[in-house]
Scaffold this motif. Structure first.
Motif: not given
Length: 161
Positions: A146-152, A130, A48, A24
């Motif tokens: 992020g809260p969506d579980g994706v690194y920004k 988180a 999870k 990513s």
């Protein structure tokens, strides 16, 4: 002697899990990190709370850029081969059967490099806490979960990548 039967869930053969060199990382940082291949065993099992990857690093490849997590622990077990572990305190060679742990928040940036002519296999385990942030001391990059579980990803100054 009878041949072993195909395992039934929740058991599975790791070789049945797709192997991918996807990263990513932003485009400018991808090529150096596509020399390792992951089988995302934890995802396959539906886990999870923590991830488990079977990582194969080809000769001359690396696991990632040297990095440190703010909130997530990592544990790595060398299954096969010889690999160089680079941390803030320097480099050392690990061989099959050895392991290393990286507690969250220590700032001890790490990566694994394959300087041999044979593939290296690692079992990599990390939690999915988180609000994790990842620092990369050797490249102008940082990541925030992020809260969506994706690194920004951004530069160290916070500019988008």
């Amino acid at each position: 002697m009878t041949a072993p039967s195909k395992p039934r869930p929740p058991a599975f053969d790791p070789d049945d899990v797709n192997e991918s060199n996807f990263t990513s990382y932003p485009e400018m940082h991808r090529a150096a990190n596509q020399t390792r291949y992951n089988r995302r065993l934890g995802n396959h099992a539906g886990l999870k709370n923590f991830g488990v990857n079977l990582t194969r690093i080809i000769p001359g490849g690396q696991s990632s850029f040297r990095h440190a997590h703010s909130r997530q622990d990592e544990f790595v077990f060398v299954i096969e081969g010889e690999v160089v572990l680079e941390t803030n305190s320097g480099a050392q060679v690990l061989t099959a059967g050895m392991c290393a742990g990286f507690p969250a928040g220590t700032g001890d940036a790490h990566r694994f490099i394959n300087r041999t002519t044979r593939d290296v296999k690692l079992l990599v385990i990390g939690d999915r806490t988180a609000d994790d942030e990842i620092s990369y001391p050797d490249v102008d990059m940082r990541a925030v979960l992020g809260p969506d579980g994706v690194y920004k990803f951004t530069t160290k100054a916070g500019d988008p990548l």
